[in-house]
Design an enzyme around this catalytic site. Sequence first.
Site, PDB file in Angstrom:
ATOM      1  N   GLU A 232       0.871  -1.179   0.000  1.00  0.00           N
ATOM      2  CA  GLU A 232       0.000   0.000   0.000  1.00  0.00           C
ATOM      3  C   GLU A 232       0.902   1.222   0.000  1.00  0.00           C
ATOM      4  OE1 GLU A 232      -3.129  -0.121  -0.339  1.00  0.00           O
ATOM      5  OE2 GLU A 232      -3.584  -2.222   0.099  1.00  0.00           O
ATOM      6  N   CYS A 266      -1.812   9.530   2.330  1.00  0.00           N
ATOM      7  CA  CYS A 266      -1.423   8.877   1.069  1.00  0.00           C
ATOM      8  C   CYS A 266      -2.445   9.080  -0.039  1.00  0.00           C
ATOM      9  CB  CYS A 266      -1.233   7.389   1.312  1.00  0.00           C
ATOM     10  SG  CYS A 266      -2.720   6.623   1.953  1.00  0.00           S
TER      11      CYS A 266
HETATM   12  P1  NAD Z   1       8.327   4.300   5.135  1.00  0.00           P
HETATM   13  O1  NAD Z   1       8.361   3.502   3.887  1.00  0.00           O
HETATM   14  O2  NAD Z   1       9.507   5.115   5.477  1.00  0.00           O
HETATM   15  O3  NAD Z   1       8.057   3.361   6.413  1.00  0.00           O
HETATM   16  C1  NAD Z   1       7.027   2.399   6.463  1.00  0.00           C
HETATM   17  C2  NAD Z   1       7.429   1.260   7.375  1.00  0.00           C
HETATM   18  O4  NAD Z   1       8.629   0.691   6.880  1.00  0.00           O
HETATM   19  C3  NAD Z   1       7.711   1.656   8.825  1.00  0.00           C
HETATM   20  O5  NAD Z   1       7.113   0.701   9.666  1.00  0.00           O
HETATM   21  C4  NAD Z   1       9.217   1.588   8.944  1.00  0.00           C
HETATM   22  O6  NAD Z   1       9.606   1.124  10.213  1.00  0.00           O
HETATM   23  C5  NAD Z   1       9.587   0.551   7.914  1.00  0.00           C
HETATM   24  N1  NAD Z   1      10.908   0.745   7.321  1.00  0.00           N
HETATM   25  C6  NAD Z   1      11.618   1.891   7.198  1.00  0.00           C
HETATM   26  N2  NAD Z   1      12.777   1.662   6.544  1.00  0.00           N
HETATM   27  C7  NAD Z   1      12.802   0.338   6.270  1.00  0.00           C
HETATM   28  C8  NAD Z   1      13.724  -0.517   5.617  1.00  0.00           C
HETATM   29  N3  NAD Z   1      14.852  -0.048   5.105  1.00  0.00           N
HETATM   30  N4  NAD Z   1      13.416  -1.831   5.488  1.00  0.00           N
HETATM   31  C9  NAD Z   1      12.251  -2.324   5.978  1.00  0.00           C
HETATM   32  N5  NAD Z   1      11.353  -1.552   6.610  1.00  0.00           N
HETATM   33  C10 NAD Z   1      11.618  -0.250   6.759  1.00  0.00           C
HETATM   34  O7  NAD Z   1       7.008   5.193   5.003  1.00  0.00           O
HETATM   35  P2  NAD Z   1       6.552   6.371   5.951  1.00  0.00           P
HETATM   36  O8  NAD Z   1       7.453   7.537   5.739  1.00  0.00           O
HETATM   37  O9  NAD Z   1       6.345   5.860   7.322  1.00  0.00           O
HETATM   38  O10 NAD Z   1       5.113   6.722   5.344  1.00  0.00           O
HETATM   39  C11 NAD Z   1       4.921   7.609   4.274  1.00  0.00           C
HETATM   40  C12 NAD Z   1       4.677   6.863   2.989  1.00  0.00           C
HETATM   41  O11 NAD Z   1       3.653   5.908   3.165  1.00  0.00           O
HETATM   42  C13 NAD Z   1       4.188   7.769   1.867  1.00  0.00           C
HETATM   43  O12 NAD Z   1       4.814   7.390   0.669  1.00  0.00           O
HETATM   44  C14 NAD Z   1       2.695   7.471   1.790  1.00  0.00           C
HETATM   45  O13 NAD Z   1       2.113   7.698   0.547  1.00  0.00           O
HETATM   46  C15 NAD Z   1       2.667   6.035   2.158  1.00  0.00           C
HETATM   47  N6  NAD Z   1       1.357   5.662   2.707  1.00  0.00           N
HETATM   48  C16 NAD Z   1       0.548   4.812   2.004  1.00  0.00           C
HETATM   49  C17 NAD Z   1      -0.696   4.488   2.521  1.00  0.00           C
HETATM   50  C18 NAD Z   1      -1.639   3.542   1.813  1.00  0.00           C
HETATM   51  O14 NAD Z   1      -2.595   3.101   2.435  1.00  0.00           O
HETATM   52  N7  NAD Z   1      -1.418   3.210   0.561  1.00  0.00           N
HETATM   53  C19 NAD Z   1      -1.105   5.028   3.733  1.00  0.00           C
HETATM   54  C20 NAD Z   1      -0.254   5.890   4.405  1.00  0.00           C
HETATM   55  C21 NAD Z   1       0.993   6.205   3.888  1.00  0.00           C
END
Ligand code: NAD
Length: 488
Positions: A232, A266
């Site tokens: 997502e 998002c």
């Molecule tokens: P992110 O990708 O930085 O983090 C998401 C998750 O990944 C967190 O739990 C984090 O701990 C983990 N993570 C971070 N680095 C990692 C790595 N190297 N390897 C594995 N896991 C890792 O995203 P964010 O900054 O927390 O959220 C913002 C993003 O999420 C935006 O792009 C937004 O569009 C998207 N988003 C999508 C939805 C949806 O429902 N489609 C909803 C909310 C946010």
Amino acid sequence: MISDIDQPQAGRSNPSDALRAVLESRLSRQQVAVQREPYTPLAVRRDRLHRAIDMIVSNEKAMVAAAQEDFGQRPEISCLLSDMMFPVSAFRHALRHVGRWMKPEKRPPDFPFGLLGARTYVFYQPLGVVGIMSPWNVPFGLAFAPLAGVLAAGNRAMIKPSELTPNCSALMAEIVRQSFAADEVDVVVGGVDVARQFAALPFDHLIFTGSAPVAREVMRSAAANLTPVTLELGGKAAVIIARGADLDAAAAKVVSIKLGNGGQICMGVDHVRVHREDREAFVAAVRRKLAEFFPDYDNNPDLGYVFLPGQRQRLAGLVRDAVARGAQVEVMGDGDIGQLATMANFPLVMIHQPAPDSDMMREEIFGPLLPVVEYKSVDELAAQLRAGGRPLALYLFGGNSEEQDFLLKNTWSGGVSFDDVMLHTFMQELPFGGVGESGMGRYGGHAGFRTFSNARSVAHRPRFDLMAMYPPFTPKMVARVRKLIGIR
Ligand code: NAD
């Protein structure tokens, strides 16, 4: 960084090995429970869904306070809507329908098998243990909403919330521990090191909500275990203003969504595309709505803060890049361009006609920057949208049914709302998810139940074995197969 993982473990000198061992033992606890009860009865599923609702409802105050602590400022109603109502509605919907979803789905057997008494159906069984990885912007909502489908489908779950909202993540671990046994739902708290190892666990399914760059890493880790993933992600969701649209109604949605949660949603509004002849009137409507909704911008309790310094710096950089490429920028709250990187109450910044190759037109904005892009014709608009990738959502204000139909057939996105923003995401029976760079797979309602189930194909043989074809193979058998294929 807070973590509920004790490390290093006695006898293990390498912290990474120790961490992996702890995570594996927590997964193994759930896997043992799956072996004990591979098919979760309806009553157990219902009980878990009830407990999930009670957990959220009874911890309202603590959840609002934790989000407030992490965000610096977040209107209580944002937390109630996105972190509580969103998952509670999903749990309630699942409770109402899980009995029906679990029933085997009859399918018609091929001719002539049915005539001779064959029976065929799809039997939905739990997958086992599902991993849930969630982002910081809706810290409880995006961890709990997928849980509705995961639990309805009879699975167990391990959740890894974001390290960037430490108060919310710690509270989540605590309230889940109070409501569920560790072999039912377990929350793993920790930093990026923990997240990386979490993604490498051999789950039966992994749902990740977050950014596309991290999703690539997560998918690579999951691939090593052949763990199926639901991703997502985000993207550039456009609000499109058709000729003759109610500009005030569109501006009201755009302003409230760009400044609620600091525009960090998002499926919120990334940018606006408006017919060149309506641009000025639309911009005026935005100014009016901003003054109406946020009269005292400096001390306004209804603003969601852009609380992460890294996000503010990224947004300020997008503005600098747009200016360098000739765009006209208007800071619409208090403050000026030079101060943006330091302002938690980040103002609405309108960017008029940014260059298509500017960073803010290539990257997801995820903040209160509002590019306003003109179009001259519907064909040009569709081409612009297709060139902008495949976002999570598109929104069209105004337009007749032909224009709506044209947009549906000539652009891509995970979902669409007409005359509204995010409406489709509140509809429990509409599958939620993205396409292309906005993600893959769907959850929500029945779609979530199916995503987190094994759809097992079952066939009962009819009275006669029509497939009997044993050696020695005779010319008569070969002729029969030829006839079935249609070879003369
Ligand atoms: P992110 O990708 O930085 O983090 C998401 C998750 O990944 C967190 O739990 C984090 O701990 C983990 N993570 C971070 N680095 C990692 C790595 N190297 N390897 C594995 N896991 C890792 O995203 P964010 O900054 O927390 O959220 C913002 C993003 O999420 C935006 O792009 C937004 O569009 C998207 N988003 C999508 C939805 C949806 O429902 N489609 C909803 C909310 C946010």
